[in-house]
Design an enzyme around this catalytic site. Structure first.
Site, short mmCIF file in Angstrom:
data_model
loop_
_atom_site.label_atom_id
_atom_site.label_comp_id
_atom_site.label_asym_id
_atom_site.label_seq_id
_atom_site.Cartn_x
_atom_site.Cartn_y
_atom_site.Cartn_z
CD GLU A 98 -4.10 10.85 20.97
OE1 GLU A 98 -3.48 9.79 21.12
OE2 GLU A 98 -5.13 10.94 20.26
CB THR A 149 -2.38 12.69 16.89
OG1 THR A 149 -3.06 13.91 16.58
CG2 THR A 149 -3.06 12.01 18.06
CG ASP A 170 -4.29 2.69 10.45
OD1 ASP A 170 -3.80 1.55 10.62
OD2 ASP A 170 -4.94 3.28 11.33
CE1 TYR A 206 -3.92 -0.53 18.11
CE2 TYR A 206 -1.77 -1.58 18.37
CZ TYR A 206 -2.56 -0.56 17.85
OH TYR A 206 -1.97 0.42 17.08
CG HIS A 255 -3.26 -3.75 14.90
ND1 HIS A 255 -3.13 -4.19 13.61
CD2 HIS A 255 -3.32 -2.40 14.84
CE1 HIS A 255 -3.09 -3.13 12.79
NE2 HIS A 255 -3.19 -2.04 13.52
CD GLN A 305 -7.10 2.45 19.70
OE1 GLN A 305 -7.30 3.51 20.29
NE2 GLN A 305 -6.67 2.39 18.46
CD GLN A 323 -17.85 10.25 20.46
OE1 GLN A 323 -18.05 9.90 21.62
NE2 GLN A 323 -17.20 11.35 20.15
P1 FAD Z 1 2.78 -2.23 14.44
O1 FAD Z 1 3.26 -2.47 15.81
O2 FAD Z 1 3.77 -2.09 13.34
O3 FAD Z 1 1.77 -3.41 14.09
C1 FAD Z 1 0.91 -3.32 12.96
C2 FAD Z 1 0.33 -4.70 12.67
O4 FAD Z 1 1.34 -5.54 12.13
C3 FAD Z 1 -0.21 -5.45 13.89
O5 FAD Z 1 -1.31 -6.22 13.46
C4 FAD Z 1 0.95 -6.32 14.32
O6 FAD Z 1 0.49 -7.50 15.01
C5 FAD Z 1 1.58 -6.66 12.98
N1 FAD Z 1 3.03 -6.82 12.99
C6 FAD Z 1 3.94 -6.09 13.69
N2 FAD Z 1 5.18 -6.49 13.39
C7 FAD Z 1 5.07 -7.47 12.45
C8 FAD Z 1 5.99 -8.28 11.72
N3 FAD Z 1 7.31 -8.16 11.92
N4 FAD Z 1 5.51 -9.18 10.83
C9 FAD Z 1 4.17 -9.32 10.61
N5 FAD Z 1 3.25 -8.58 11.29
C10 FAD Z 1 3.69 -7.67 12.19
N6 FAD Z 1 -2.19 6.65 13.93
C11 FAD Z 1 -1.85 7.80 13.31
O7 FAD Z 1 -1.91 7.87 12.07
N7 FAD Z 1 -1.40 8.90 14.02
C12 FAD Z 1 -1.31 8.88 15.36
O8 FAD Z 1 -0.91 9.88 15.96
C13 FAD Z 1 -1.69 7.69 16.06
N8 FAD Z 1 -1.60 7.62 17.41
C14 FAD Z 1 -1.92 6.44 18.04
C15 FAD Z 1 -1.77 6.35 19.45
C16 FAD Z 1 -2.08 5.17 20.11
C17 FAD Z 1 -1.90 5.09 21.60
C18 FAD Z 1 -2.59 4.05 19.39
C19 FAD Z 1 -2.97 2.79 20.11
C20 FAD Z 1 -2.73 4.13 18.00
C21 FAD Z 1 -2.39 5.31 17.31
N9 FAD Z 1 -2.49 5.41 15.91
C22 FAD Z 1 -2.14 6.57 15.28
C23 FAD Z 1 -3.01 4.28 15.12
C24 FAD Z 1 -1.90 3.30 14.68
O9 FAD Z 1 -1.01 3.96 13.81
C25 FAD Z 1 -2.58 2.12 13.98
O10 FAD Z 1 -3.31 1.37 14.91
C26 FAD Z 1 -1.69 1.23 13.13
O11 FAD Z 1 -2.56 0.40 12.35
C27 FAD Z 1 -0.78 0.28 13.91
O12 FAD Z 1 0.26 0.93 14.49
P2 FAD Z 1 1.31 0.11 15.43
O13 FAD Z 1 2.40 1.02 15.75
O14 FAD Z 1 0.58 -0.55 16.51
O15 FAD Z 1 1.82 -0.98 14.34
#
Ligand code: FAD
Length: 317
Positions: free
Chosen positions: A18, A49, A126, A179, A183, A210, A246
């Site tokens: 990445e 990203t 986020d 995660y 998460h 993650q 880190q």
């Molecule tokens: P979701 O899957 O939507 O989940 C978010 C939270 O809500 C979790 O706690 C989940 O349990 C909960 N949840 C999900 N669905 C529901 C529902 N229907 N009702 C209630 N709760 C629910 N961030 C960036 O800004 N840019 C990037 O390029 C980026 N790349 C990433 C790449 C990887 C491989 C990873 C692991 C993370 C990356 N992130 C990035 C960070 C990521 O955006 C954050 O971790 C964010 O907080 C969660 O994203 P998600 O898609 O996992 O969220």
């Protein structure tokens, strides 16, 4: 080609990584030259990203502060085009819920489709820095599941505000995040897995994890994911530690634990060069064990600095 096709056709574990778009005003060419050595290990895909807007305060001569929105790392789509053109790899842009209305998501996906992108990693993102809680845009996605549904809808020719499905449709392969250490907002691992399952049922075809530093966390996660009835490839994400800072930054930012054995080695280090060496050796050990246990792809978080990942890949691939 789709990530899942690369995985299905692979005769050995694959290498991928990445990168981050350069800070605004910095050269893309420097980034591309910097990662070129990693092409020796034939990554089928490279993730790029996406960084949403941040709010900063500008001080005016009268002393008043103005809150302005700025993107420090724009250019994800352009970098994808440049990567595909220069290295003939699949570029996988990260696509966020945060900061996008559904209309903007649709337009972004049309752009991506037109430049030949076939895979996207769908994420919620986020809250902007210093903004506390994540809030979706009005008419945006609150969670990744509905973003995945929108992308899959377009794969079936379903566009917003169109009464009927069109004959032209996209064909994106969608990945989502997982995660191993949960998460940070999820009330429990069980609930996090329930929502992960919803993302896969919505059409996601693979999971990227993650970063983690203890392989047992990944092995345990894989077991739990399978037990939850989720049957897609789970790509482990690995980050070599390169600076002493880190040790505190990674747990604070990514809500993960560092194993004591690793910390014991790191705190003995006198210089950042020693730290980097320990980080590289740890990542090599992790990588070899993951491969021995059947990981389909090893995905490295390079933070756009290729040298540590190069040394690891040289030992592992
Ligand atoms: P979701 O899957 O939507 O989940 C978010 C939270 O809500 C979790 O706690 C989940 O349990 C909960 N949840 C999900 N669905 C529901 C529902 N229907 N009702 C209630 N709760 C629910 N961030 C960036 O800004 N840019 C990037 O390029 C980026 N790349 C990433 C790449 C990887 C491989 C990873 C692991 C993370 C990356 N992130 C990035 C960070 C990521 O955006 C954050 O971790 C964010 O907080 C969660 O994203 P998600 O898609 O996992 O969220």
């Amino acid at each position: 080609m789709k990530i899942t096709e690369y995985i299905n056709q692979a005769e050995k574990p694959l290498f991928s990584f990445e990168i981050l778009p350069p800070l605004k005003g910095q050269s893309l060419n420097d980034l591309l030259v910097g990662i070129e050595p990693l092409m020796e290990f034939k990554p089928p895909f490279v993730d790029v990203t996406y960084h949403r807007e941040e709010f900063i305060y500008k001080k005016h001569p009268n002393g008043l502060l103005e809150k302005v929105s700025t993107k420090k790392r724009p250019g994800t789509v352009g970098i994808c085009a440049a990567l595909m053109n220069r290295f003939q790899v699949e570029a996988v842009p990260h696509l966020l819920c945060g900061g996008f209305t559904k209309e903007e998501t649709e337009n972004a996906l049309i752009d991506l489709n037109f430049i030949g992108v076939q895979n996207v990693l769908a994420l919620r993102g986020d809250a902007p820095k210093n903004e506390g809680k994540f809030v979706p845009e009005p008419n945006g996605h609150e969670y990744t599941t509905t973003l995945v549904e929108q992308i899959i809808g377009m794969n079936h020719g379903k566009y917003l505000h169109e009464e009927t499905e069109t004959s032209f449709h996209t064909d994106f392969c969608v990945g989502v995040a997982g995660y191993p250490e949960k998460h940070f907002e999820a009330p429990s691992m069980k609930f996090d897995l329930k929502f992960l399952k919803e993302k896969v049922e919505a059409g996601a075809e693979y999971i990227v994890t993650q970063m983690f530093f203890d392989n047992e966390k990944y092995f345990d996660f894989v077991k739990k994911v399978k037990a939850a009835g989720i049957d897609v490839p789970i790509i482990p994400g690995l980050k070599p530690i390169t600076t002493l800072g880190q040790i505190t930054m990674l747990p604070r930012t990514f809500f993960l634990d560092l194993p004591d054995d690793l910390l014991d080695e790191l705190i003995k280090c006198k210089t950042n060069a020693d730290v980097k060496q320990v980080g590289i050796e740890w990542a090599i050990k992790q990588s070899k064990e993951l491969i021995a246990n059947g990981a389909p792809v090893l995905h490295y978080y390079t933070m756009s600095k290729a040298d540590a990942t190069y040394k690891i890949a040289k030992e592992v691939f």
